[in-house]
Design an enzyme around this catalytic site. Sequence first.
Site, PDB file in Angstrom:
ATOM      1  N   SER A 102      46.088  35.898  40.788  1.00 53.25           N
ATOM      2  CA  SER A 102      45.419  36.887  41.621  1.00 53.25           C
ATOM      3  C   SER A 102      44.042  37.274  41.076  1.00 53.25           C
ATOM      4  O   SER A 102      43.112  36.479  41.103  1.00 53.25           O
ATOM      5  CB  SER A 102      46.335  38.110  41.769  1.00 53.25           C
ATOM      6  OG  SER A 102      45.890  38.985  42.773  1.00 53.25           O
TER       7      SER A 102
ATOM      8  N   LYS B  11      47.910  32.397  43.369  1.00 55.01           N
ATOM      9  CA  LYS B  11      48.138  33.495  44.320  1.00 55.01           C
ATOM     10  C   LYS B  11      46.798  33.886  44.936  1.00 55.01           C
ATOM     11  O   LYS B  11      46.020  34.611  44.333  1.00 55.01           O
ATOM     12  CB  LYS B  11      48.777  34.702  43.634  1.00 55.01           C
ATOM     13  CG  LYS B  11      49.041  35.867  44.578  1.00 55.01           C
ATOM     14  CD  LYS B  11      49.676  37.037  43.838  1.00 55.01           C
ATOM     15  CE  LYS B  11      49.850  38.216  44.779  1.00 55.01           C
ATOM     16  NZ  LYS B  11      48.546  38.777  45.221  1.00 55.01           N
TER      17      LYS B  11
ATOM     18  N   ASP C 223      32.645  28.503  39.684  1.00 51.62           N
ATOM     19  CA  ASP C 223      31.788  28.042  40.780  1.00 51.62           C
ATOM     20  C   ASP C 223      30.311  28.262  40.489  1.00 51.62           C
ATOM     21  O   ASP C 223      29.458  27.475  40.917  1.00 51.62           O
ATOM     22  CB  ASP C 223      32.166  28.756  42.084  1.00 51.62           C
ATOM     23  CG  ASP C 223      33.416  28.178  42.721  1.00 51.62           C
ATOM     24  OD1 ASP C 223      34.005  27.247  42.127  1.00 51.62           O
ATOM     25  OD2 ASP C 223      33.819  28.661  43.794  1.00 51.62           O
TER      26      ASP C 223
END
Length: 446
Positions: free
Chosen positions: A297, A322, A308
């Site tokens: 999460s 998740k 990224d």
Amino acid sequence: MKLAAYLRSAALVTAVALVPATTAGLAQVEGNAGPEFSKLFAVYQRVKASYVEPVEDEVLINGAIDGMLAALDPHSAYLDGSDLQRLETMIEGNYSGLGLSVVGEDGAVKVISPFRGSPADKAGIKAGDFITHINGDLIVGLELDEAVAQMRGPAGTSINVRIFRPGRSEPFDVDVTRGVIELEPVTWELQDGNIGHIMVNEFSRDVGADVFAAWKALQTEATGRMNGLVLDLRSNPGGSLDEAVALSDLFLTKGQIVSQRGRARGESISYDAETVWRGDMAEGLPIIVLIDAGSASASEIVAGALQDHRRAVIMGDRSFGKGSVQSLLPLGRDAALKLTTARYYTPSGHSVQEGGIKPDIMVPQLSDPDLAARAKFTMRESDLRGHLINDLGIKDEDLERDNRDDPRFQQTAEQLEEQGIEDFQLHYALETLRRTTPRAVASRSK
């Protein structure tokens, strides 16, 4: 012992208003409801009239609510009474007990992770263990709340738990002395070579500010300038989305951190850098983020954002996967709904649901003597009954690549112990940073 992958998490609420708490109320609603609700009312009437013992309305209504939410996904749930109290206790940050994060799985109590430095951690209880007995009494089949209540107690008192550990042929007993569990969401230590090691154990209130304070303390303790940072998110089950954004923003100066997309108005939101913190607190320094199968999460939001934007190298094992957002919706003073309201996406548009975050460098925890045996039983989001499907799709072969042997990682736990290496993943990250100049790959940003 059959231990199928099923995870039942805490709590959320909204549909409760559709289910009145009295027979008269049900009759009134039933007259205006559709055929599906008529089925529910028909079952209710049959149970009330024919069950072997009288049943209170509250029992039936709560059962209907639990069943309704269980049909959605593993993370939506109704919280009241002890469930809600346990959540409040975790938010407050201290209680007396063993220091375990647990879930119910097929009637047994499964350890998600022991809190670092807790009595359970010191006694050798590990993530993935199943607790089947407490003080000799079988707890398989008990409600999770009942089992947790038995594990808690005054600090200084002792408890015996029987552990079933996947990969071992026989269960074994562990004696644990309860302690006062002071949940520390952020801990830190300065490693050789002026490299910081900041451990984020959960995303509770003020985690971003706590990591910032830890970095300042590391700079004060260092003999000279800092040379790198290991941000340790292993076995971190997540928590506040806002704190995940705040932590990411400590290292990013532009671009998107995460976006969430939901069906309801106001649930599609984008979170950008430079909105919580200004600048990059570790500007110019290489960063490694450690993750594993217990990183879920909010942990995956941070790892995905830094990956990224190429602000950090991600190391360790593939994360839990998740990729959904839960909202806590109050239902009066003593109850709440924990409801899945959105999916979240990394800056590149990647959904971590099911597939998780794949490390840039896969580094197994070779210092775990049970690594090979336990790897067969590692549980992730994709193993949970009723989990949301990744709407962008993920192929099984993408996950299977994780299990291929890497010739760099062939040492045994016994060989590492002889070298004094207790945590191979951390050791590998630190050694990588010691060989990395501040201008190398880990410190690049877009």
